[in-house]
Design a protein around this motif. Structure first.
Motif, PDB file in Angstrom:
ATOM      1  N   GLN B  36       0.808  -1.222   0.000  1.00  0.00           N
ATOM      2  CA  GLN B  36       0.000   0.000   0.000  1.00  0.00           C
ATOM      3  C   GLN B  36       0.841   1.272   0.000  1.00  0.00           C
ATOM      4  N   VAL B  37       2.015   1.240   0.616  1.00  0.00           N
ATOM      5  CA  VAL B  37       2.776   2.492   0.728  1.00  0.00           C
ATOM      6  C   VAL B  37       3.909   2.634  -0.285  1.00  0.00           C
ATOM      7  N   VAL B  38       4.124   1.604  -1.111  1.00  0.00           N
ATOM      8  CA  VAL B  38       5.133   1.790  -2.160  1.00  0.00           C
ATOM      9  C   VAL B  38       4.481   1.849  -3.540  1.00  0.00           C
ATOM     10  N   PRO B  40       2.832   3.122  -6.878  1.00  0.00           N
ATOM     11  CA  PRO B  40       3.200   4.322  -7.639  1.00  0.00           C
ATOM     12  C   PRO B  40       2.291   5.526  -7.357  1.00  0.00           C
ATOM     13  N   GLU B  41       0.999   5.285  -7.044  1.00  0.00           N
ATOM     14  CA  GLU B  41       0.105   6.431  -6.775  1.00  0.00           C
ATOM     15  C   GLU B  41       0.527   7.167  -5.507  1.00  0.00           C
ATOM     16  N   VAL B  42       1.059   6.428  -4.515  1.00  0.00           N
ATOM     17  CA  VAL B  42       1.399   7.092  -3.258  1.00  0.00           C
ATOM     18  C   VAL B  42       2.880   7.453  -3.162  1.00  0.00           C
ATOM     19  N   LEU B  43       3.728   6.704  -3.851  1.00  0.00           N
ATOM     20  CA  LEU B  43       5.164   6.992  -3.784  1.00  0.00           C
ATOM     21  C   LEU B  43       5.759   6.868  -5.189  1.00  0.00           C
ATOM     22  N   PRO B  44       5.523   7.901  -6.029  1.00  0.00           N
ATOM     23  CA  PRO B  44       5.943   7.800  -7.424  1.00  0.00           C
ATOM     24  C   PRO B  44       7.451   7.582  -7.587  1.00  0.00           C
ATOM     25  N   GLY B 262       5.271  -1.157   6.416  1.00  0.00           N
ATOM     26  CA  GLY B 262       4.330  -0.340   5.661  1.00  0.00           C
ATOM     27  C   GLY B 262       4.087   1.013   6.294  1.00  0.00           C
ATOM     28  N   GLN B 263       5.041   1.513   7.061  1.00  0.00           N
ATOM     29  CA  GLN B 263       4.887   2.840   7.670  1.00  0.00           C
ATOM     30  C   GLN B 263       5.776   3.837   6.926  1.00  0.00           C
ATOM     31  N   PRO B 264       5.193   4.980   6.488  1.00  0.00           N
ATOM     32  CA  PRO B 264       6.015   5.998   5.829  1.00  0.00           C
ATOM     33  C   PRO B 264       7.176   6.442   6.722  1.00  0.00           C
ATOM     34  N   LEU B 265       6.944   6.507   8.028  1.00  0.00           N
ATOM     35  CA  LEU B 265       8.011   6.681   9.019  1.00  0.00           C
ATOM     36  C   LEU B 265       7.584   5.866  10.232  1.00  0.00           C
ATOM     37  N   THR B 266       8.532   5.254  10.910  1.00  0.00           N
ATOM     38  CA  THR B 266       8.153   4.563  12.140  1.00  0.00           C
ATOM     39  C   THR B 266       7.769   5.607  13.183  1.00  0.00           C
ATOM     40  N   VAL B 267       7.160   5.177  14.279  1.00  0.00           N
ATOM     41  CA  VAL B 267       6.670   6.150  15.259  1.00  0.00           C
ATOM     42  C   VAL B 267       7.811   7.017  15.801  1.00  0.00           C
ATOM     43  N   TYR B 268       8.906   6.389  16.169  1.00  0.00           N
ATOM     44  CA  TYR B 268      10.023   7.174  16.702  1.00  0.00           C
ATOM     45  C   TYR B 268      11.277   6.972  15.871  1.00  0.00           C
TER      46      TYR B 268
END
Ligand code: SF4
Lengths: 218, 479
Positions: B36-38, B40-44, B262-268
């Protein structure tokens, strides 16, 4: 010292390098900063943080921020950092909020007991819903970590597009602080059967209050 | 120790429907989250990020000597110390010495594959220090006295019922099967540990050369606590963890969280450089980075396979591997399982330790497809297969050699037999001997292992034995 030379020698031999060789130039850094308006940044920040189970609030002036925080804490025990922006918002005047401590031990004990930790944030990152906080005499690390609820306040001018913009503004965070912490939503785990649980070791609840500046105030 | 293919153990995993379900659904969920997070629509620019990450890793390793020295100088400049360790025992010696010098009793640890790799916790426990894992999954694994099942999700194979059982047995708490409440239990127990620990031990996801910084990513807050509460912070990291600039984190952090969970950034994300500075209220008073070689410089020497060291331990290759998804994490011989384990183990542990490992793959290529630093795992597997076959052939040859020498010494201690045989050999060897050296064997003997042995060696041509000569001589003297 013996191991140092041993390891460096092995690395040099592996690479066929002589002692004292300097590194070739690395590939250019890749930083992409989109041109988002303040409104776009706010929209993205709020939706990213809410998706993570955090709460993003935008207020038009410091007094409103103070009222919002008062509504959250209702006089219960809170530790606030010495951030100048909290001063501006009048957070230290709220009932139950403690800012001054004799020594680090007292601060730590208070954080371990408090229900709320209130801090400023140096920046926020719109695309990921993150906060960026530099540890400093004004911002102790444990305030955003030990209490079960974290409340952070910052002016909207500090809302950046994302990590790339942060690292182009601050190319070497170590020059500025011993610790740069990025906080992206509430503490969480999925270690047991992949079931999401919030508030493992850090706060399970996070509220970010973004305060309009004079320019953005309508 | 050389191990064979763990056929029985793997059969048991395959025959356990509960375990199969646990592995399959957990890895499936992680795959879906990543997808889901890689997309092309979300991370071209996903493919460009991978390309850049690979280029940076390649460049860093090619210049590793310079970056290691730069990193060391930067850590020192900010009041920290760098310790170099050839292997696990050297890391443990340093930490033990530090713990004794600073009267430490309790050490808290945040999840780190590098410390797992060298068994650091066990080494410290053997010297009677209390060492507590603080990542929830890792804590469960510590209590269960097992090893991590997955690079990113160490307790992936445990059900909530099993966790309830482990907690009630080992912590003496009432049995609790709801993950949310189980997490509370761990939070309470571990909070006390954090607040009383003397030393915090972490790994490092990245070491930044231009800042002397240790970078840690996590979701729970245990790494933050480990590096904020105790008065001493020790980070243990392999020398391959270097990246040139803090700005490169823009690429690596985006890829790591996405590929892992699948996290754009981890929490910390903690970017830590040196001990607390003037006027700060908390953070460690002492800051150490232990740089571990542990076989890495050897892997570095192979220009092609060195890419194994690009790995950022995201675990994506495990989740996407049809073999890992069936056999799970405990059927691999080393702490690194899945595709990365298959290429790392032979290079770190020895080619013929577990010769079956690189062969246990269908080479489907899913791992290379998802690897954020584009390690060519299937191609390296093929290369390792070839090397293993070659090594085994050579070792097989050695076995013949050993057998030959044993036979030789047996003959040598039987003088009459030796005499008879050398006489026969002398007659046979006639055409192959060249000024007293045997370079070729006659007839049927000139084949297989003996032929190969002689490819690199000459044998003195058998002639008359010493005993024969001695008899002749004494006979002459008597005359
Ligand atoms: S080999 Fe690639 S995909 Fe596998 S863990 Fe390492 S970085 Fe991730």
């Amino acid at each position: 010292m013996i191991s140092r030379d041993h390891i460096l020698n092995k690395v040099r031999t592996a690479l066929g390098h002589a002692v004292g060789r300097t590194a070739a130039a690395p590939p250019p850094a890749r930083l992409c900063v989109p041109a988002w308006t303040v409104e776009e940044r706010w929209q993205r920040f709020a939706s990213a943080l809410e998706k993570l189970g955090g709460n993003a609030v935008r207020v038009s002036e410091p007094a409103e921020a103070q009222r919002y925080v008062a509504g959250l804490t209702c006089g219960r025990a809170a530790v606030a950092s010495r951030s100048l922006f909290l001063e501006v918002c009048g957070i230290h005047q709220l009932a139950g909020v403690r800012r001054d401590f004799r020594d680090p031990g007292e601060l730590r004990a208070a954080c371990a007991e408090a229900e709320f930790g209130i801090t400023g944030a140096d920046y926020a990152l719109a695309d990921t819903g993150s906060l960026a906080v530099f540890a400093s005499p004004e911002e102790a690390r444990l305030i955003s970590l030990l209490p079960p609820v974290h409340i952070a306040l910052l002016p909207i001018s500090r809302l950046l597009t994302g990590l790339d913009e942060l690292l182009s503004l601050v190319p070497n965070p170590a020059e500025r602080s011993s610790a740069l912490i990025l906080i992206t939503g509430p503490s969480r785990t999925a270690d047991i059967e992949q079931i999401l649980v919030r508030g493992v070791h850090g706060p399970g609840e996070i509220h970010v209050i973004v305060v309009d500046d004079r320019e953005t105030r309508s | 120790m050389m191990t064979g293919y763990p056929r029985e153990q793997i059969r048991r995993t395959l025959a356990d429907p509960r375990l199969q379900e646990a592995i399959y659904s957990a890895t499936g969920r992680l795959m879906e989250h990543r997808r889901q997070v890689v997309a092309p629509e979300v991370l071209p620019d996903y493919q460009e990020l991978r390309e850049q990450a690979r280029r940076i890793k390649e460049h860093t390793l090619e210049n590793l000597d310079a970056y290691l020295e730069q990193f060391e100088a930067q850590v020192r400049a900010r009041g920290g110390e760098v310790i170099w360790a050839k292997d696990g025992p050297e890391v443990a010696d340093f930490v033990l010495d530090l713990a004794r010098r600073s009267n430490a009793r309790l050490l808290v640890k945040s999840k780190s594959m590098t410390t797992e790799e060298i068994g650091l916790r066990e080494r410290l426990e053997a010297q009677h220090f209390e060492v507590v894992e603080t990542d929830l999954g890792e804590y469960i694994i510590q209590l269960a006295q097992e090893r991590p099942y997955h690079i990113v999700a160490p307790a992936l194979h445990k059900t909530r019922e099993e966790v309830g059982e482990i907690f009630s047995q080992r912590l003496g708490v009432p049995r609790e099967n709801v993950p949310e409440r189980q997490t509370r239990i761990a939070r309470t127990v571990l909070r006390q540990k954090f607040l009383t620990a003397d030393i915090g031990i972490t790994g490092a996801n990245f070491l930044v050369a231009d800042s002397g910084a240790v970078v840690l990513v996590e979701n729970e807050g245990n790494a933050r606590l480990t590096t904020s509460a105790p008065r001493i912070h020790v980070a243990v990291a392999g020398i391959e963890k270097l990246i040139p600039r803090a700005q490169d984190l823009a690429v690596f952090l985006k890829l790591l969280g996405r590929s892992a969970t699948g996290q754009p950034l981890t929490v910390y994300t903690s970017i830590l450089s040196g001990p607390r500075r003037q006027g700060e209220w908390d953070g460690p008073e002492q800051f150490y980075v232990v740089l571990l070689d542990g076989g890495r410089s050897r892997v570095l020497a192979d220009r092609d396979k060195r890419q194994t060291l690009y790995c950022i331990r995201c675990g994506a290759c495990l989740n996407h591997c049809p073999v890992y998804r069936r056999i799970g994490g405990h059927n691999y011989p080393w702490i690194y399982s899945g595709p990365i384990g298959k290429i790392a183990s032979p290079q770190f542990q020895g080619l013929t330790e577990d010769p079956w490992l690189p062969f246990a793959s269908s080479l489907c290529g899913a791992c290379a497809e998802v690897c954020p630093v584009k390690i060519e795992i299937p191609r390296l597997l093929l290369e390792l297969r070839a090397e293993i076959v070659k090594t085994q052939a050579r070792e097989g040859q050695n076995r013949w050699e050993r057998l030959g020498f044993r036979l030789w010494s047996w003959v040598m201690t039987r003088p009459r037999l030796y005499e008879a045989l050398s006489l026969a050999a002398g007659l046979l060897a006639g055409e192959g001997s060249d000024q007293g050296w045997l370079r070729q064997l006659p007839g049927l003997l000139n084949a297989g292992p003996l032929r190969a042995w002689l490819d690199y060696r000459d044998l003195p041509a058998p002639g008359r034995s010493f005993r024969a000569l001695w008899r002749q001589r004494t006979a002459r003297v008597r005359e």
